[in-house]
Design a protein around this motif. Sequence first.
Motif, PDB file in Angstrom:
ATOM      1  N   PHE A 129      -7.646  -0.854  -0.144  1.00 46.60           N
ATOM      2  CA  PHE A 129      -6.401  -1.423  -0.658  1.00 46.60           C
ATOM      3  C   PHE A 129      -5.489  -1.749   0.515  1.00 46.60           C
ATOM      4  CE2 PHE A 129      -7.984   1.168  -4.103  1.00 46.60           C
ATOM      5  CZ  PHE A 129      -7.721   0.420  -5.229  1.00 46.60           C
ATOM      6  N   VAL A 130      -4.672  -2.763   0.338  1.00 41.84           N
ATOM      7  CA  VAL A 130      -3.661  -3.116   1.329  1.00 41.84           C
ATOM      8  C   VAL A 130      -2.311  -3.135   0.622  1.00 41.84           C
ATOM      9  CG1 VAL A 130      -5.220  -4.414   2.822  1.00 41.84           C
ATOM     10  CG2 VAL A 130      -4.030  -5.587   0.981  1.00 41.84           C
ATOM     11  N   PRO A 131      -1.234  -2.852   1.350  1.00 41.87           N
ATOM     12  CA  PRO A 131       0.083  -2.863   0.711  1.00 41.87           C
ATOM     13  C   PRO A 131       0.420  -4.231   0.149  1.00 41.87           C
ATOM     14  CG  PRO A 131       0.203  -1.896   2.898  1.00 41.87           C
ATOM     15  CD  PRO A 131      -1.157  -2.496   2.757  1.00 41.87           C
ATOM     16  N   TYR A 132       1.068  -4.224  -0.983  1.00 41.52           N
ATOM     17  CA  TYR A 132       1.533  -5.460  -1.592  1.00 41.52           C
ATOM     18  C   TYR A 132       2.810  -5.902  -0.891  1.00 41.52           C
ATOM     19  CZ  TYR A 132       3.440  -8.712  -5.003  1.00 41.52           C
ATOM     20  OH  TYR A 132       3.949  -9.814  -5.612  1.00 41.52           O
ATOM     21  N   VAL A 133       2.808  -7.125  -0.439  1.00 40.34           N
ATOM     22  CA  VAL A 133       3.996  -7.677   0.208  1.00 40.34           C
ATOM     23  C   VAL A 133       4.351  -8.944  -0.530  1.00 40.34           C
ATOM     24  CG1 VAL A 133       4.942  -8.605   2.334  1.00 40.34           C
ATOM     25  CG2 VAL A 133       3.287  -6.728   2.426  1.00 40.34           C
TER      26      VAL A 133
ATOM     27  N   LEU B 225     -12.739  -5.852  -6.577  1.00 45.06           N
ATOM     28  CA  LEU B 225     -11.723  -5.899  -7.633  1.00 45.06           C
ATOM     29  C   LEU B 225     -10.569  -6.720  -7.083  1.00 45.06           C
ATOM     30  CD1 LEU B 225     -11.485  -2.236  -8.968  1.00 45.06           C
ATOM     31  CD2 LEU B 225     -12.313  -4.218 -10.189  1.00 45.06           C
ATOM     32  N   PRO B 226     -10.697  -8.026  -7.024  1.00 42.73           N
ATOM     33  CA  PRO B 226      -9.679  -8.825  -6.343  1.00 42.73           C
ATOM     34  C   PRO B 226      -8.308  -8.794  -6.995  1.00 42.73           C
ATOM     35  CG  PRO B 226     -11.203 -10.230  -7.534  1.00 42.73           C
ATOM     36  CD  PRO B 226     -11.744  -8.833  -7.612  1.00 42.73           C
ATOM     37  N   ASN B 227      -8.231  -8.494  -8.273  1.00 42.63           N
ATOM     38  CA  ASN B 227      -6.939  -8.503  -8.952  1.00 42.63           C
ATOM     39  C   ASN B 227      -6.550  -7.123  -9.440  1.00 42.63           C
ATOM     40  OD1 ASN B 227      -6.505 -11.314  -8.661  1.00 42.63           O
ATOM     41  ND2 ASN B 227      -8.006 -11.662 -10.262  1.00 42.63           N
ATOM     42  N   TYR B 228      -6.884  -6.094  -8.702  1.00 37.86           N
ATOM     43  CA  TYR B 228      -6.556  -4.724  -9.090  1.00 37.86           C
ATOM     44  C   TYR B 228      -5.361  -4.259  -8.277  1.00 37.86           C
ATOM     45  CZ  TYR B 228      -7.108   0.187 -10.275  1.00 37.86           C
ATOM     46  OH  TYR B 228      -6.900   1.450 -10.741  1.00 37.86           O
ATOM     47  N   GLU B 229      -4.361  -3.761  -8.958  1.00 39.25           N
ATOM     48  CA  GLU B 229      -3.170  -3.225  -8.288  1.00 39.25           C
ATOM     49  C   GLU B 229      -2.910  -1.829  -8.818  1.00 39.25           C
ATOM     50  OE1 GLU B 229       0.250  -5.744  -8.707  1.00 39.25           O
ATOM     51  OE2 GLU B 229      -0.913  -7.548  -8.333  1.00 39.25           O
ATOM     52  N   ILE B 230      -2.496  -0.941  -7.932  1.00 39.30           N
ATOM     53  CA  ILE B 230      -2.101   0.400  -8.348  1.00 39.30           C
ATOM     54  C   ILE B 230      -0.836   0.775  -7.603  1.00 39.30           C
ATOM     55  CG2 ILE B 230      -3.605   1.551  -6.680  1.00 39.30           C
ATOM     56  CD1 ILE B 230      -3.976   3.712  -8.974  1.00 39.30           C
ATOM     57  N   GLU B 231       0.083   1.378  -8.313  1.00 40.63           N
ATOM     58  CA  GLU B 231       1.347   1.804  -7.721  1.00 40.63           C
ATOM     59  C   GLU B 231       1.504   3.293  -7.978  1.00 40.63           C
ATOM     60  OE1 GLU B 231       5.998   0.351  -7.600  1.00 40.63           O
ATOM     61  OE2 GLU B 231       4.689  -0.393  -9.180  1.00 40.63           O
TER      62      GLU B 231
END
Length: 85
Positions: free
Chosen positions: A77-81, A5-11
């Motif tokens: 998942f890796v942190p968004y920077v 899921l290369p464009n998946y973000e979760i916060e």
Amino acid sequence: KVQELPNYEIEFFPDGKYNAMEETDYDEGYWIMSEDNSKIIFDEGTQYQDEWTIVNADAKTFKIRFTSEGKKYEYTFVPYVEWKP
């Protein structure tokens, strides 16, 4: 088998809310930890309830497993920077 899921973000927010985005799809709801801290439970008690098993979590990665429609998935998942020039 790992699917990407290369464009998946979760916060995750401290008040129990979450926002998730996959390309143009947006989702929001509530999350809680299981009593033994081994799972994240999304939207408990609703028709959208889902669980992720935590494989590993540290400051650099967050690895989970879950099953959806009979298929097993594993994601890291890796942190968004935000990049700043």
